[in-house]
Design an enzyme around this catalytic site. Sequence first.
Site, PDB file in Angstrom:
ATOM      1  N   PRO A  77      -1.699 -18.248  56.200  1.00 38.63           N
ATOM      2  CA  PRO A  77      -2.232 -17.338  55.184  1.00 38.63           C
ATOM      3  C   PRO A  77      -2.930 -16.155  55.832  1.00 38.63           C
ATOM      4  O   PRO A  77      -3.572 -16.285  56.872  1.00 38.63           O
ATOM      5  CB  PRO A  77      -3.208 -18.213  54.397  1.00 38.63           C
ATOM      6  N   GLU A  78      -2.776 -14.991  55.215  1.00 35.64           N
ATOM      7  CA  GLU A  78      -3.409 -13.781  55.713  1.00 35.64           C
ATOM      8  C   GLU A  78      -4.450 -13.320  54.692  1.00 35.64           C
ATOM      9  O   GLU A  78      -4.762 -14.033  53.740  1.00 35.64           O
ATOM     10  CB  GLU A  78      -2.342 -12.714  55.996  1.00 35.64           C
ATOM     11  N   HIS A 104      -1.789 -35.453  49.819  1.00 35.13           N
ATOM     12  CA  HIS A 104      -2.409 -35.083  51.094  1.00 35.13           C
ATOM     13  C   HIS A 104      -3.866 -34.653  50.919  1.00 35.13           C
ATOM     14  O   HIS A 104      -4.360 -33.792  51.644  1.00 35.13           O
ATOM     15  CB  HIS A 104      -1.601 -33.970  51.757  1.00 35.13           C
TER      16      HIS A 104
END
Length: 284
Positions: free
Chosen positions: A2-3, A96
């Site tokens: 992710p940016e 998860h």
Amino acid sequence: MPELPEVEVVRRGLAKWVAGRTVGSVEVLHPRSVRRHPAGAADFAARLTGHPLGEPRRRGKYLWLPLADGPESVLAHLGMSGQLLVQPEAAPDEKHLRIRVRFADETDTELRFVDQRTFGGLSLHPNAAGGLPDVIAHIARDPLDPEFDDAAFHAALRRSRTTIKRALLNQSLISGVGNIYADEALWRARLHYERPTAGLTRPRTAELLGHVRAVLNAALDVGGTSFDSLYVNVNGESGYFSRSLDAYGREDEPCRRCGTPIRRRPWMNRSSYFCPRCQRPPRP
């Protein structure tokens, strides 16, 4: 990974759903998810419980939740698959799920850290000057920060004696820009990724920064870039900027400007996408 846009989307969601709430309990379900907290899972949970959370903050790709009543912050490392989700308490656990944070109020939502690959995690750190967790105090401001210094960035480029994409990904020069948005900004600026920074003029640097900001803001407007179900906001919704990409991931597709097929080249264990006509490589 992710940016800036993807992390900012998460920050905004946390600001709406988590800021101001007091932690009631913390459940660590996988020790790897607190491995950056050296004292371990029990210490992490104990030191967080009972504290109100402040307004979430971000610098570049880094996101943290300051404790409203103390000089520490919870730093979130999203890694390759980490998600911070706000879910109803009765919602089934995600496959998860790694960390659960319940709050000491009557609002029927909790904060969950879900991480398929367990490369990410949460950790508690003392704050440095400016309120940043001390472990990220060296990270540069990002181009959407009002205090970002364009002139200083240009001077650093000229001194760095590197190539332009390496500079854009150097988080000590400019933060928040990763592989996807670097390729997009360079395509818009008609700059090849191996263009030396030493030869950039101040107007050319200003033009490039304009494109960097434009592409980051465009991605923010549609929730960031999601290629699969891993990059989502706090409600589990994907972003749609992948539909608007001009270079990244478009190998052999026509350039939207000139029609030349986009090329992909291996680059620093990643890939660079560019138009060979619009972004001509520098002369040897």
